[in-house]
Design a protein around this motif. Structure first.
Motif, PDB file in Angstrom:
ATOM      1  N   ASP A  34       0.834  -1.207   0.000  1.00 27.59           N
ATOM      2  CA  ASP A  34       0.000   0.000   0.000  1.00 27.59           C
ATOM      3  C   ASP A  34       0.870   1.258   0.000  1.00 27.59           C
ATOM      4  O   ASP A  34       0.533   2.255  -0.659  1.00 27.59           O
ATOM      5  CB  ASP A  34      -0.929   0.004   1.218  1.00 27.59           C
ATOM      6  N   GLU A  35       1.979   1.229   0.725  1.00 33.55           N
ATOM      7  CA  GLU A  35       2.888   2.374   0.728  1.00 33.55           C
ATOM      8  C   GLU A  35       3.544   2.567  -0.634  1.00 33.55           C
ATOM      9  O   GLU A  35       3.795   3.703  -1.057  1.00 33.55           O
ATOM     10  CB  GLU A  35       3.930   2.207   1.833  1.00 33.55           C
ATOM     11  N   ALA A  36       3.816   1.466  -1.342  1.00 37.78           N
ATOM     12  CA  ALA A  36       4.356   1.571  -2.703  1.00 37.78           C
ATOM     13  C   ALA A  36       3.326   2.194  -3.640  1.00 37.78           C
ATOM     14  O   ALA A  36       3.669   2.979  -4.535  1.00 37.78           O
ATOM     15  CB  ALA A  36       4.767   0.191  -3.214  1.00 37.78           C
ATOM     16  N   LEU A  37       2.049   1.879  -3.443  1.00 36.12           N
ATOM     17  CA  LEU A  37       0.986   2.494  -4.239  1.00 36.12           C
ATOM     18  C   LEU A  37       0.897   3.991  -3.963  1.00 36.12           C
ATOM     19  O   LEU A  37       0.803   4.803  -4.890  1.00 36.12           O
ATOM     20  CB  LEU A  37      -0.362   1.829  -3.929  1.00 36.12           C
ATOM     21  N   VAL A  38       0.919   4.355  -2.693  1.00 40.31           N
ATOM     22  CA  VAL A  38       0.844   5.772  -2.322  1.00 40.31           C
ATOM     23  C   VAL A  38       2.033   6.538  -2.895  1.00 40.31           C
ATOM     24  O   VAL A  38       1.898   7.692  -3.331  1.00 40.31           O
ATOM     25  CB  VAL A  38       0.779   5.922  -0.788  1.00 40.31           C
ATOM     26  N   ALA A  39       3.202   5.903  -2.922  1.00 38.68           N
ATOM     27  CA  ALA A  39       4.407   6.533  -3.460  1.00 38.68           C
ATOM     28  C   ALA A  39       4.420   6.576  -4.988  1.00 38.68           C
ATOM     29  O   ALA A  39       5.364   7.091  -5.578  1.00 38.68           O
ATOM     30  CB  ALA A  39       5.650   5.806  -2.953  1.00 38.68           C
ATOM     31  N   LYS A  40       3.368   6.020  -5.600  1.00 36.54           N
ATOM     32  CA  LYS A  40       3.241   5.989  -7.068  1.00 36.54           C
ATOM     33  C   LYS A  40       4.435   5.299  -7.721  1.00 36.54           C
ATOM     34  O   LYS A  40       4.976   5.759  -8.726  1.00 36.54           O
ATOM     35  CB  LYS A  40       3.044   7.402  -7.629  1.00 36.54           C
ATOM     36  N   MET A  41       4.817   4.186  -7.110  1.00 36.99           N
ATOM     37  CA  MET A  41       5.876   3.369  -7.697  1.00 36.99           C
ATOM     38  C   MET A  41       5.419   2.843  -9.053  1.00 36.99           C
ATOM     39  O   MET A  41       4.270   2.436  -9.208  1.00 36.99           O
ATOM     40  CB  MET A  41       6.175   2.190  -6.777  1.00 36.99           C
ATOM     41  N   PRO A  42       6.290   2.826 -10.062  1.00 39.41           N
ATOM     42  CA  PRO A  42       5.921   2.210 -11.341  1.00 39.41           C
ATOM     43  C   PRO A  42       5.807   0.694 -11.183  1.00 39.41           C
ATOM     44  O   PRO A  42       6.693   0.057 -10.610  1.00 39.41           O
ATOM     45  CB  PRO A  42       7.072   2.598 -12.266  1.00 39.41           C
ATOM     46  N   ASP A  43       4.695   0.150 -11.647  1.00 35.42           N
ATOM     47  CA  ASP A  43       4.485  -1.308 -11.610  1.00 35.42           C
ATOM     48  C   ASP A  43       4.804  -1.899 -10.236  1.00 35.42           C
ATOM     49  O   ASP A  43       5.661  -2.787 -10.100  1.00 35.42           O
ATOM     50  CB  ASP A  43       5.342  -2.002 -12.674  1.00 35.42           C
ATOM     51  N   PRO A  44       4.117  -1.465  -9.189  1.00 34.47           N
ATOM     52  CA  PRO A  44       4.455  -1.977  -7.859  1.00 34.47           C
ATOM     53  C   PRO A  44       4.209  -3.468  -7.703  1.00 34.47           C
ATOM     54  O   PRO A  44       4.769  -4.091  -6.798  1.00 34.47           O
ATOM     55  CB  PRO A  44       3.544  -1.163  -6.929  1.00 34.47           C
ATOM     56  N   ASN A  45       3.376  -4.044  -8.577  1.00 34.05           N
ATOM     57  CA  ASN A  45       3.093  -5.477  -8.490  1.00 34.05           C
ATOM     58  C   ASN A  45       4.014  -6.320  -9.370  1.00 34.05           C
ATOM     59  O   ASN A  45       3.823  -7.531  -9.494  1.00 34.05           O
ATOM     60  CB  ASN A  45       1.639  -5.776  -8.847  1.00 34.05           C
ATOM     61  N   ALA A  46       5.029  -5.697  -9.981  1.00 31.03           N
ATOM     62  CA  ALA A  46       6.010  -6.457 -10.764  1.00 31.03           C
ATOM     63  C   ALA A  46       6.952  -7.194  -9.818  1.00 31.03           C
ATOM     64  O   ALA A  46       7.473  -6.621  -8.859  1.00 31.03           O
ATOM     65  CB  ALA A  46       6.799  -5.517 -11.676  1.00 31.03           C
ATOM     66  N   MET A  47       7.155  -8.467 -10.094  1.00 31.87           N
ATOM     67  CA  MET A  47       8.006  -9.277  -9.215  1.00 31.87           C
ATOM     68  C   MET A  47       8.836 -10.233 -10.052  1.00 31.87           C
ATOM     69  O   MET A  47       8.400 -10.726 -11.093  1.00 31.87           O
ATOM     70  CB  MET A  47       7.163 -10.062  -8.206  1.00 31.87           C
TER      71      MET A  47
END
Length: 212
Positions: A34-47
């Motif tokens: 959720d913090e990665a989403l708030v930080a507007k990380m590109p493709d936060p669900n890329a793994m």
């Protein structure tokens, strides 16, 4: 020209202690996600998904996380791809999330099983039409003579199925059930914080700190 050996930076954005983390690593993962989403990380669900073939050769690639809950981490792919064949022979894998702007990594290891067909069907129909047709057109990981072969196959399946292609029998979901989850927070002087969760026989988790 910059020398590779000279590329370095300090990690100063955060800290992580045993008292900071949730007692359940899935809850902690969701908190960081959720913090990665708030930080507007590109493709936060890329793994990164790492598997091992029957010859012992490791292989890694980027896939997208499409679900996470107490049961584990879910992604979808072609069952006949290299990763699918790897998982058929050795149903254990590792995942890695790297949220570089937050100076964080999450490492996950565990057992992988296919999700049931109803879950794969439900996700498949939610995909854009082009992606659904692409699942038919791409014989993933196999050699082809050129891109035109793939484009011809896509056109053939578009003509065959129109706007409502069914889910291919060779395409669906996997779920990794974790036995180990590690949260890594960058710290100054390379003295990073590493907090791990190890699955116990009773289904609970043991929290440990690892040396950086």
């Amino acid at each position: 020209m910059t020398e590779l050996a000279d590329l370095r930076r300090q990690f100063v954005l955060g800290a992580l202690s045993e008292t900071d983390v949730a007692s359940d690593p899935i809850v902690q993962f969701q908190r960081w996600f959720d913090e990665a989403l708030v930080a507007k990380m590109p493709d936060p669900n890329a793994m990164t998904l790492a598997t091992v073939g029957p010859d012992g050769q490791p292989s890694a690639r980027i896939v997208l996380l499409k679900g996470v809950d107490a049961a584990g981490f879910t992604f979808f792919t072609n069952y006949e791809s290299r990763k699918g064949n790897d998982l058929l022979n050795n149903p254990r894998a590792a995942l890695l999330f790297h949220w570089v702007q937050l100076e964080r990594q999450v490492r996950i290891e565990g057992e992988v099983r296919k999700v049931d067909e109803a879950e794969s069907d439900a996700y498949f129909v939610s995909r854009p039409l082009g992606s659904r047709l692409g699942a038919w057109a791409s014989e993933q990981s196999r050699e082809v003579a050129g891109r035109e072969v793939i484009e011809t196959r896509e056109a053939e399946f578009r003509a065959r199925f129109g706007d409502d292609p069914p889910r291919p029998p060779h395409w669906g979901g996997y779920r990794l059930t974790p036995t180990w989850i590690e949260f890594w927070q960058g710290r100054a002087s390379r003295l990073h914080d590493r907090i791990g969760f190890r699955r116990q026989d009773d289904g609970g988790w043991r929290i440990v700190r690892l040396s950086p």
